[in-house]
Design a protein around this motif. Structure first.
Motif, short mmCIF file in Angstrom:
data_model
loop_
_atom_site.label_atom_id
_atom_site.label_comp_id
_atom_site.label_asym_id
_atom_site.label_seq_id
_atom_site.Cartn_x
_atom_site.Cartn_y
_atom_site.Cartn_z
N ALA A 1 15.78 18.61 -57.90
CA ALA A 1 16.38 19.95 -58.01
C ALA A 1 17.91 19.92 -57.93
CB ALA A 1 15.81 20.86 -56.92
N LEU A 2 18.48 18.71 -57.94
CA LEU A 2 19.95 18.52 -57.90
C LEU A 2 20.56 19.03 -56.59
CD1 LEU A 2 20.86 19.58 -61.59
CD2 LEU A 2 19.84 17.46 -60.78
N LEU A 3 19.84 18.84 -55.48
CA LEU A 3 20.33 19.27 -54.17
C LEU A 3 20.97 18.12 -53.41
CD1 LEU A 3 17.30 21.49 -53.04
CD2 LEU A 3 19.20 22.08 -54.58
N CYS A 4 20.95 16.93 -54.00
CA CYS A 4 21.67 15.75 -53.47
C CYS A 4 21.68 14.73 -54.61
CB CYS A 4 20.98 15.17 -52.22
SG CYS A 4 19.26 14.71 -52.42
N MET A 5 22.56 13.76 -54.53
CA MET A 5 22.66 12.78 -55.62
C MET A 5 21.65 11.65 -55.49
SD MET A 5 26.63 12.76 -56.59
CE MET A 5 26.24 13.09 -58.28
N GLY A 6 21.13 11.52 -54.29
CA GLY A 6 20.12 10.51 -54.00
C GLY A 6 19.62 10.76 -52.60
N ALA A 7 18.53 10.09 -52.21
CA ALA A 7 17.97 10.34 -50.88
C ALA A 7 17.32 9.08 -50.34
CB ALA A 7 16.93 11.46 -50.96
N THR A 8 17.32 8.97 -49.01
CA THR A 8 16.54 7.90 -48.39
C THR A 8 15.09 8.37 -48.32
OG1 THR A 8 16.81 8.70 -46.11
CG2 THR A 8 18.50 7.18 -46.96
N ALA A 9 14.19 7.40 -48.31
CA ALA A 9 12.77 7.70 -48.23
C ALA A 9 12.09 6.51 -47.57
CB ALA A 9 12.21 7.93 -49.64
N THR A 10 10.82 6.67 -47.22
CA THR A 10 10.05 5.53 -46.70
C THR A 10 8.72 5.49 -47.42
OG1 THR A 10 9.02 6.81 -44.91
CG2 THR A 10 11.10 5.67 -44.39
N ASP A 11 8.13 4.30 -47.47
CA ASP A 11 6.89 4.08 -48.22
C ASP A 11 5.96 3.22 -47.38
OD1 ASP A 11 4.99 3.00 -50.14
OD2 ASP A 11 6.32 3.69 -51.73
N THR A 12 4.83 3.81 -46.96
CA THR A 12 3.84 3.08 -46.16
C THR A 12 2.59 2.79 -47.00
OG1 THR A 12 4.66 4.18 -44.18
CG2 THR A 12 2.51 3.14 -43.98
N GLY A 13 2.31 3.71 -47.96
CA GLY A 13 1.16 3.50 -48.85
C GLY A 13 1.41 4.09 -50.23
N GLY A 14 2.67 4.46 -50.50
CA GLY A 14 3.02 5.08 -51.78
C GLY A 14 3.96 6.25 -51.61
N SER A 15 4.51 6.42 -50.40
CA SER A 15 5.29 7.62 -50.07
C SER A 15 6.66 7.71 -50.72
CB SER A 15 5.44 7.74 -48.55
OG SER A 15 4.22 8.09 -47.97
N ILE A 16 7.10 6.68 -51.44
CA ILE A 16 8.30 6.80 -52.28
C ILE A 16 7.86 6.96 -53.73
CG2 ILE A 16 10.26 5.51 -53.26
CD1 ILE A 16 10.72 4.25 -50.51
#
Length: 491
Positions: free
Chosen positions: A168-183
């Motif tokens: 939605a263009l509310l940030c240029m990028g974001a951190t995320a985490t993936d335990t089983g597909g969460s990214i």
């Protein structure tokens, strides 16, 4: 001037260097966009004052020619990453108003490189969910909608706030985490790029733990190039994390646009599921042809233990969660419910502080670790995990550079449509992604097309350990062939 929020990180970096605009202007544009998009519920905490302060510092450094690789780039941070003196809750009532006195390693590296913090992003409670509906702050809405429909759709989970905010263009990028597909799953649902790095590539220190042997931090961005830029800052050895691997961090961005000629790309026959939608099958074939046209060689491969991955994952992950979440007891920090004695206080605090899905997983995890069931469930699941890892090792030993699969079994679904009566229905969303976590491998999801209702679909590339560069090169081929597409604005 172009709308500053529509720029990619690579474009913004050039604009800042050429003094076309300032970091403060870039940050203000994003803060205004966030204010106008609260209906999406992507942010659980906005930090405008901190953002402007960091942007001002970035402008000063850029003026002196001392700007870091991310100087002035506004980012959103998943609420699983501890941010010093800024509320971090893992989107759980049990962490209420927890304000960490320390900074996670990943975020500290982003600030070291000059990035700007816009705020904390919504996620499934303790990262447990595939739709971002389990957050104590309420569900996140996907900026994408079905053509001709106003139904609110999920952005995927657990990093739904990260994916929704980037799309939605509310940030240029974001951190995320993936335990089983969460990214990768939310990236596929929102037409963004998400990479789960090799286990140990990014430090887990300062990230609220779900399942310690599976969790891995990574970026969600608008393009493969942007994901590569973020990944370079996020990755690296951390002595504070014993699972962090001391391997040099390459210049991931240099892999963008590199020739893929001669690379062997595996197509696993076990991923052709019964009842798989025709449009997913078609997209998969198209993706394979794009890679072939770019010079890659397609080979059929077998991953025979794939069918056991999901059940094994839903034993290992809850078992580790039950152990990790034992620390939330009302004694040292977070929520504390009044009671007559300490046992009752534990019970009241955990019953009131944890949501339904977290309680469900803690119960499952405690059960599979209990005397009499440990060997039958947990030990057996760990043996299956070893076999899944060996399947991939056998493929890579035959010269396969990467494996191409669908990212999700469908496009985004409506909020409240799945998992109400049967939680397993929700768990099946992770069918294509959990194998990567079980084997500790890197995986990237890249937007590759749309379904018949105009919703984005993604393809996944799985790589060899610590060979994220190959995934960026192959992902760029898919991105160029598919083209970029953005959600039509309705909010």
């Amino acid at each position: 001037m172009t709308d500053l929020t529509s720029l990619t990180i690579a474009e913004a970096r050039e604009g800042l260097a050429s003094k076309s605009f300032t970091a403060r202007e870039l940050t203000d544009a994003h803060l205004a966009a966030i204010e106008g998009a609260r209906v999406l519920n992507a942010y659980v905490l906005e930090t405008p004052e901190r953002a402007r302060e960091m942007a001002r510092a970035a402008d000063e450094k850029i003026a002196k020619g001392e700007g870091g690789p991310l100087a002035g780039i506004p980012l959103g941070i998943k609420d699983l990453f501890a941010t010093r003196d800024i509320r971090t809750t893992a989107c759980s009532k049990i962490l209420g108003n927890f304000i960490p006195p320390y900074e996670s390693t990943v975020t500290s590296q982003l600030w070291r490189d000059g990035a700007v913090l816009l705020g904390k992003l919504n996620n499934d409670e303790f990262a447990m969910g595939s739709s971002n509906e389990t957050s104590c702050f309420g569900p996140v809405t996907n900026p994408w909608r079905r053509e001709g429909s106003n139904t609110a759709l999920v952005p995927g989970g657990s990093s739904g706030g990260s994916a929704s905010a980037v799309a939605a263009l509310l940030c240029m990028g974001a951190t995320a985490t993936d335990t089983g597909g969460s990214i990768r799953q939310p990236a596929a649902f929102t037409a963004t790029v998400g990479i789960k790095p090799t286990y140990g590539r990014c430090s887990r220190w300062g990230i609220v733990a779900f399942a310690s042997s599976l969790d891995q931090a990574g970026p969600i961005a608008r393009t493969t190039r942007d994901a590569a830029i973020l990944m370079r800052s996020m990755a690296g050895h951390d002595p504070k994390d014993t699972t962090s691997v001391d391997v040099a961090v390459p210049d991931y961005e240099a892999a963008i646009g590199k020739s893929v000629k001669g690379m062997k790309v595996g197509i696993p026959r076990e991923y052709r599921l019964d009842g798989m939608p025709a449009e997913i099958e078609k997209l998969w074939s198209e993706g394979a042809q794009w890679l072939k046209a770019a010079g890659a060689e397609l080979v059929e491969v077998s991953l025979p233990h794939t069918k056991y991955a999901l059940p094994a994952y839903y034993i290992v992950a809850p078992a580790e969660a039950s152990s990790n979440l034992a620390r939330y007891d009302g004694v040292r920090y977070g929520l504390r419910e009044p009671a007559k004695n300490i046992i009752e206080m534990y019970e009241n605090t955990r019953a009131d502080g944890f949501g339904d899905e977290v309680r469900r997983r803690v119960l499952i995890g405690t059960y599979v670790l209990s005397a009499g069931y440990y060997d039958a469930y947990y030990l057996r699941a760990q043996k299956v995990r070893t076999l899944i890892k060996k399947d991939f090792e056998d493929c890579f030993a035959k010269g396969v550079h990467a494996i191409l699969t669908p990212a999700t079994p469908s496009a985004a679904f409506g909020i409240g449509e799945k998992g109400g009566a049967d939680p397993v229905e929700m768990y099946l969303n992770d069918i294509f992604t959990v194998t990567v976590n079980m084997a500790g491998l890197p995986g990237i999801a890249v937007p590759a097309g749309k379904d018949t209702q105009g919703l984005p679909l993604g393809l996944q590339l799985i790589g060899r350990p610590f060979d994220e560069e190959t995934l960026f090169s192959l992902g760029e081929v898919i991105e160029q062939a598919a083209g970029r597409f953005a959600a039509p604005r309705w909010w």
